[in-house]
Design a protein around this motif. Structure first.
Motif, PDB file in Angstrom:
ATOM      1  N   UNK A   3       0.825  -1.219   0.000  1.00  0.00           N
ATOM      2  CA  UNK A   3       0.000   0.000   0.000  1.00  0.00           C
ATOM      3  C   UNK A   3       0.857   1.267   0.000  1.00  0.00           C
ATOM      4  N   UNK A   4       2.164   1.113  -0.035  1.00  0.00           N
ATOM      5  CA  UNK A   4       3.091   2.242   0.044  1.00  0.00           C
ATOM      6  C   UNK A   4       3.911   2.369  -1.237  1.00  0.00           C
ATOM      7  N   UNK A   5       3.274   2.098  -2.354  1.00  0.00           N
ATOM      8  CA  UNK A   5       4.008   2.004  -3.611  1.00  0.00           C
ATOM      9  C   UNK A   5       4.366   3.366  -4.206  1.00  0.00           C
ATOM     10  N   UNK A   6       3.999   4.465  -3.512  1.00  0.00           N
ATOM     11  CA  UNK A   6       4.517   5.765  -3.902  1.00  0.00           C
ATOM     12  C   UNK A   6       5.967   5.956  -3.516  1.00  0.00           C
ATOM     13  N   UNK A   7       6.493   5.042  -2.700  1.00  0.00           N
ATOM     14  CA  UNK A   7       7.874   5.103  -2.232  1.00  0.00           C
ATOM     15  C   UNK A   7       8.717   4.063  -2.951  1.00  0.00           C
TER      16      UNK A   7
END
Length: 252
Positions: free
Chosen positions: A101-105
């Motif tokens: 869920x943190x694939x912006x990083x």
């Protein structure tokens, strides 16, 4: 049991090695000090000889995507290849709750890529996804620093003590591979800004903590669900106040 721990000198790895040795396991630490370079593969074949299980608790040397992706892909491929060649029965890897869920990083994209390599490998596996460690609060402050204030998203989090993560890993060492993912989380949820404020107050750090719903967490947005575990996690037992007291005593 003969256990190879890659990353056995780190925050969780050093604790895991201590726990396993207290439980009378034969532990080898795969590190440069032992002649092992996980990125090139040097020394991995030798340290795997006779191993029953390999535990990967390595972390990348930097959080940028290029460095993290190169590190996790190379180290995972090399560890998996050496383990498969030796007939190791279980590959246990430490990952992060919410990394999908943190694939912006870029860092969390690299962790998810690591998981996929483990899942596709030839060695039976278990992946332990942990919520963030209390021991990482200093890095979160640095990431949120905005002049003389610390700007943080007030999303819910469920941080855990590194000792509890090490204990969960040690228990999985003594179990059969699940060929899937297990989660471990701290005993209680907090708001990220509140947790950091309490941590800073314990260190007499007078800088202000500002709650900002638009603040990014290592470059990626947060919601109340992003960093929380799923429905049936294992829970650590170390309360935050107890962890603070122990950390203050150790720093004194």
């Amino acid at each position: 049991m003969k256990v190879v721990v890659a990353g056995g000198t780190g925050v969780v790895g050093s604790r895991l090695v201590d726990v396993l040795r207290r439980r009378n396991h034969n532990v080898r630490i795969a590190s440069r000090a032992s002649g092992v370079d996980v990125v090139t593969g040097q020394g991995l074949e030798e340290i795997m000889v006779g191993a029953d299980i390999v535990v990967d608790v390595l972390n990348a040397p930097a959080f940028d995507e290029a460095t993290a992706m190169a590190f996790f892909e190379a180290s995972s491929r090399n560890i998996l290849a050496a383990a498969a060649a030796e007939g190791v029965r279980h590959h246990l890897a430490l990952s992060i709750v919410g990394c999908e869920r943190l694939q912006g990083s870029g860092y969390f994209r690299a962790k998810l890529a690591q998981e996929k390599l483990v899942q596709a490998g030839a060695v039976p596996f278990s992946i332990l996804r942990s919520t963030q460690f209390f021991e990482f609060l200093g890095a979160i402050i640095a990431d949120g620093l905005d002049g003389e204030t610390v700007r943080l998203n007030p999303a819910r989090v469920q941080f855990i003590a590194a000792d509890d993560v090490a204990g969960a890993l040690a228990d999985l060492v003594e179990r059969s591979p699940v060929n899937g993912t297990i989660e471990v989380a701290g005993p209680h949820p907090f708001r990220l800004d509140d947790l950091v404020q309490r941590y800073m107050a314990s260190r007499r750090d007078g800088r202000a903590v500002v709650a900002d719903p638009q603040a990014l967490y290592f470059g990626t947005p947060l919601s109340d669900e992003t960093l929380l575990s799923g429905g049936t996690p294992r829970f650590g037992h170390t309360e935050f106040d107890l962890w603070l007291r122990r950390a203050s005593t150790a720093a004194a």
